[in-house]
Design a protein around this motif. Structure first.
Motif, PDB file in Angstrom:
ATOM      1  N   ALA A  91       0.830  -1.210   0.000  1.00 14.41           N
ATOM      2  CA  ALA A  91       0.000   0.000   0.000  1.00 14.41           C
ATOM      3  C   ALA A  91       0.860   1.254   0.000  1.00 14.41           C
ATOM      4  CB  ALA A  91      -0.933   0.000   1.207  1.00 14.41           C
ATOM      5  N   SER A  92       2.036   1.168   0.610  1.00  8.15           N
ATOM      6  CA  SER A  92       2.929   2.336   0.685  1.00  8.15           C
ATOM      7  C   SER A  92       3.420   2.767  -0.693  1.00  8.15           C
ATOM      8  CB  SER A  92       4.131   2.022   1.587  1.00  8.15           C
ATOM      9  OG  SER A  92       4.963   1.030   1.009  1.00  8.15           O
ATOM     10  N   MET A  93       3.285   1.910  -1.692  1.00  8.02           N
ATOM     11  CA  MET A  93       3.717   2.233  -3.048  1.00  8.02           C
ATOM     12  C   MET A  93       2.696   3.074  -3.803  1.00  8.02           C
ATOM     13  SD  MET A  93       5.207  -1.546  -4.121  1.00  8.02           S
ATOM     14  CE  MET A  93       5.636  -1.023  -5.786  1.00  8.02           C
ATOM     15  N   VAL A  94       1.458   3.115  -3.296  1.00  4.73           N
ATOM     16  CA  VAL A  94       0.376   3.815  -4.001  1.00  4.73           C
ATOM     17  C   VAL A  94       0.314   5.269  -3.544  1.00  4.73           C
ATOM     18  CG1 VAL A  94      -2.102   3.864  -4.454  1.00  4.73           C
ATOM     19  CG2 VAL A  94      -0.920   1.673  -4.222  1.00  4.73           C
ATOM     20  N   ASN A 151      -1.528   7.708  -5.517  1.00 10.99           N
ATOM     21  CA  ASN A 151      -2.762   8.318  -6.012  1.00 10.99           C
ATOM     22  C   ASN A 151      -3.870   8.145  -4.973  1.00 10.99           C
ATOM     23  OD1 ASN A 151      -5.053   9.161  -7.335  1.00 10.99           O
ATOM     24  ND2 ASN A 151      -4.763   7.880  -9.152  1.00 10.99           N
ATOM     25  N   PRO A 152      -4.380   9.247  -4.379  1.00 11.67           N
ATOM     26  CA  PRO A 152      -5.409   9.134  -3.337  1.00 11.67           C
ATOM     27  C   PRO A 152      -6.741   8.611  -3.858  1.00 11.67           C
ATOM     28  CG  PRO A 152      -5.124  11.431  -3.978  1.00 11.67           C
ATOM     29  CD  PRO A 152      -4.044  10.656  -4.667  1.00 11.67           C
ATOM     30  N   GLU A 153      -6.914   8.586  -5.174  1.00  8.57           N
ATOM     31  CA  GLU A 153      -8.163   8.095  -5.765  1.00  8.57           C
ATOM     32  C   GLU A 153      -8.197   6.568  -5.843  1.00  8.57           C
ATOM     33  OE1 GLU A 153     -10.760  10.196  -6.684  1.00  8.57           O
ATOM     34  OE2 GLU A 153      -9.476  11.573  -5.581  1.00  8.57           O
ATOM     35  N   THR A 154      -7.055   5.922  -5.682  1.00  3.15           N
ATOM     36  CA  THR A 154      -6.988   4.468  -5.803  1.00  3.15           C
ATOM     37  C   THR A 154      -7.626   3.795  -4.590  1.00  3.15           C
ATOM     38  OG1 THR A 154      -4.895   4.692  -7.000  1.00  3.15           O
ATOM     39  CG2 THR A 154      -5.470   2.492  -6.181  1.00  3.15           C
ATOM     40  N   ILE A 155      -8.583   2.914  -4.848  1.00  2.00           N
ATOM     41  CA  ILE A 155      -9.212   2.138  -3.781  1.00  2.00           C
ATOM     42  C   ILE A 155      -8.331   0.923  -3.495  1.00  2.00           C
ATOM     43  CG2 ILE A 155     -11.196   0.682  -3.174  1.00  2.00           C
ATOM     44  CD1 ILE A 155     -12.009   3.538  -3.203  1.00  2.00           C
ATOM     45  N   LEU A 156      -7.967   0.745  -2.228  1.00  2.00           N
ATOM     46  CA  LEU A 156      -7.164  -0.411  -1.843  1.00  2.00           C
ATOM     47  C   LEU A 156      -8.008  -1.387  -1.035  1.00  2.00           C
ATOM     48  CD1 LEU A 156      -3.782   1.279  -0.783  1.00  2.00           C
ATOM     49  CD2 LEU A 156      -4.294   0.077  -2.920  1.00  2.00           C
ATOM     50  N   ILE A 157      -7.992  -2.645  -1.464  1.00  2.00           N
ATOM     51  CA  ILE A 157      -8.729  -3.711  -0.791  1.00  2.00           C
ATOM     52  C   ILE A 157      -7.722  -4.711  -0.236  1.00  2.00           C
ATOM     53  CG2 ILE A 157     -10.530  -5.477  -1.017  1.00  2.00           C
ATOM     54  CD1 ILE A 157     -11.546  -2.708  -1.782  1.00  2.00           C
ATOM     55  N   SER A 158      -7.779  -4.973   1.061  1.00  2.00           N
ATOM     56  CA  SER A 158      -6.900  -5.984   1.660  1.00  2.00           C
ATOM     57  C   SER A 158      -7.624  -7.325   1.641  1.00  2.00           C
ATOM     58  CB  SER A 158      -6.542  -5.590   3.100  1.00  2.00           C
ATOM     59  OG  SER A 158      -5.617  -6.505   3.647  1.00  2.00           O
ATOM     60  N   GLU A 159      -6.933  -8.347   1.134  1.00  2.00           N
ATOM     61  CA  GLU A 159      -7.544  -9.661   0.953  1.00  2.00           C
ATOM     62  C   GLU A 159      -6.769 -10.748   1.704  1.00  2.00           C
ATOM     63  OE1 GLU A 159      -8.164  -8.537  -3.781  1.00  2.00           O
ATOM     64  OE2 GLU A 159      -7.499 -10.533  -3.213  1.00  2.00           O
ATOM     65  N   SER A 160      -7.489 -11.684   2.274  1.00  2.00           N
ATOM     66  CA  SER A 160      -6.952 -12.891   2.919  1.00  2.00           C
ATOM     67  C   SER A 160      -6.408 -12.633   4.321  1.00  2.00           C
ATOM     68  CB  SER A 160      -5.839 -13.551   2.084  1.00  2.00           C
ATOM     69  OG  SER A 160      -6.316 -13.920   0.812  1.00  2.00           O
ATOM     70  N   GLY A 161      -6.718 -13.569   5.220  1.00  2.00           N
ATOM     71  CA  GLY A 161      -6.141 -13.570   6.556  1.00  2.00           C
ATOM     72  C   GLY A 161      -6.756 -12.589   7.538  1.00  2.00           C
ATOM     73  N   ILE A 162      -7.895 -11.988   7.179  1.00  2.00           N
ATOM     74  CA  ILE A 162      -8.518 -10.994   8.056  1.00  2.00           C
ATOM     75  C   ILE A 162      -9.596 -11.669   8.894  1.00  2.00           C
ATOM     76  CG2 ILE A 162      -9.853  -8.848   8.121  1.00  2.00           C
ATOM     77  CD1 ILE A 162      -8.425  -8.267   5.340  1.00  2.00           C
ATOM     78  N   LYS A 163      -9.386 -11.674  10.204  1.00  2.00           N
ATOM     79  CA  LYS A 163     -10.279 -12.405  11.102  1.00  2.00           C
ATOM     80  C   LYS A 163     -10.828 -11.556  12.243  1.00  2.00           C
ATOM     81  CE  LYS A 163      -7.799 -16.731  10.224  1.00  2.00           C
ATOM     82  NZ  LYS A 163      -6.988 -17.828  10.795  1.00  2.00           N
ATOM     83  N   ALA A 214      -6.431  -0.848   7.783  1.00  2.00           N
ATOM     84  CA  ALA A 214      -6.886   0.542   7.633  1.00  2.00           C
ATOM     85  C   ALA A 214      -5.727   1.512   7.804  1.00  2.00           C
ATOM     86  CB  ALA A 214      -7.994   0.851   8.639  1.00  2.00           C
ATOM     87  N   LYS A 215      -4.863   1.235   8.757  1.00  2.00           N
ATOM     88  CA  LYS A 215      -3.684   2.088   8.966  1.00  2.00           C
ATOM     89  C   LYS A 215      -2.792   2.099   7.735  1.00  2.00           C
ATOM     90  CE  LYS A 215      -3.484   1.662  14.001  1.00  2.00           C
ATOM     91  NZ  LYS A 215      -2.827   0.990  15.160  1.00  2.00           N
ATOM     92  N   SER A 216      -2.825   1.020   6.998  1.00  2.00           N
ATOM     93  CA  SER A 216      -2.015   0.925   5.781  1.00  2.00           C
ATOM     94  C   SER A 216      -2.642   1.689   4.619  1.00  2.00           C
ATOM     95  CB  SER A 216      -1.826  -0.543   5.393  1.00  2.00           C
ATOM     96  OG  SER A 216      -1.178  -1.259   6.419  1.00  2.00           O
ATOM     97  N   GLY A 217      -3.917   2.031   4.756  1.00  2.00           N
ATOM     98  CA  GLY A 217      -4.589   2.785   3.694  1.00  2.00           C
ATOM     99  C   GLY A 217      -5.711   2.050   2.993  1.00  2.00           C
TER     100      GLY A 217
END
Length: 266
Positions: A201-204, A206-218, A227-230
């Motif tokens: 996420a730190s590589m992105v 552009n504030p318009e880019t939607i970031l979705i975190s996938e896998s391992g979220i419990k 969320a802290k990652s963006g």
């Protein structure tokens, strides 16, 4: 051979069969739905893409008896921003019929979760009622990725572009993807670490880019970390499929994005 390579080899065989099959338009396929990009930009809580997942290569059977329509109705009632439907049959025990059933049952966006390598898969997914297509950067070269991304968007579909390492994130950024899924699961080893979301996420910029975190979220703590990652969205499958109290779990996971250290609503 890695699991991904095994899946892609099987997928090439399926594509050849799919090209011989007529495209059957689901009556509800053209049901108007709000775009995920718009919805996820204009919210102050974590958005959940809730996944219908019967099984996986890494976990085996999760819930083989699940009724996709019933599960989707529960997800929508609990506040899901979108529903992901696994349509791969050989490895995840899903189908396009599952997607059709979900499209008939709910009015929110639906992601066709599959290993897309050919336009014909996009055509069949759209006709079944998908409004979002998954394109996995690791599954193809940049030229094919660009071709399929352009094709899907011209069909009026949204694209979730999935990455799991730095070179793939660079490819997604160069592509101009407006929604990027960061898979915390290594697609070669299937190991999971949430730090992948933070790192990529730190590589992105552009504030318009939607970031979705996938896998391992419990847990709530897992969501706060993403969320802290963006990330303004999470894709959750197994945790939801195994839950005995979906509403309680949704309430726990839909944290205020401000708790993650930044607000994503505009």
């Amino acid at each position: 051979m890695t699991i991904l390579e095994d899946i892609l080899r099987q997928k090439k065989k399926e594509v050849e069969q799919l090209k011989k099959q007529p495209i059957v338009e689901t009556p509800s396929a053209n049901k108007p739905v709000q775009t995920v990009v718009h919805t996820f930009h204009n919210t102050d809580r974590m958005n959940i893409i809730a996944e219908i997942k019967r099984a996986s290569p890494s976990k085996g059977s999760i819930d083989m008896e699940a009724d996709p329509a019933e599960q989707a109705i529960l997800y929508e009632a609990c506040g899901a921003g979108a529903i992901s439907v696994l349509t791969d049959e050989a490895f995840f025990k899903g189908s396009l019929d599952d997607l059709r059933a979900v499209r008939n049952a709910v009015d929110i966006p639906i992601l066709c979760k599959d290993f897309v390598i050919d336009k014909v898969q996009i055509d069949h997914a759209k006709s079944a009622g998908a409004s979002i297509i998954l394109l996995i950067v690791a599954a193809m070269n940049p030229s094919k990725l660009s071709e399929l991304y352009t094709y899907a968007t011209r069909q009026g579909l949204e694209v979730l572009c999935e990455v799991h390492n730095e070179p793939e994130m660079e490819t997604a950024i160069d592509l101009g993807a407006d929604m990027i899924g960061i898979n915390n699961r290594n697609l070669k080893t299937f190991d999971v670490t949430l730090s992948t979301t933070e790192r990529l996420a730190s590589m992105v910029v552009n504030p318009e880019t939607i970031l979705i975190s996938e896998s391992g979220i419990k847990t709530r703590d897992d969501v706060m970390e993403t969320a802290k990652s963006g990330a303004s969205g999470i894709l959750v499958g197994e945790t939801l499929m195994r839950s005995n109290n979906l509403q309680e779990l949704f309430n726990e996971l839909k944290i205020p994005l401000s708790e993650g250290g930044r607000s994503h609503a505009r």
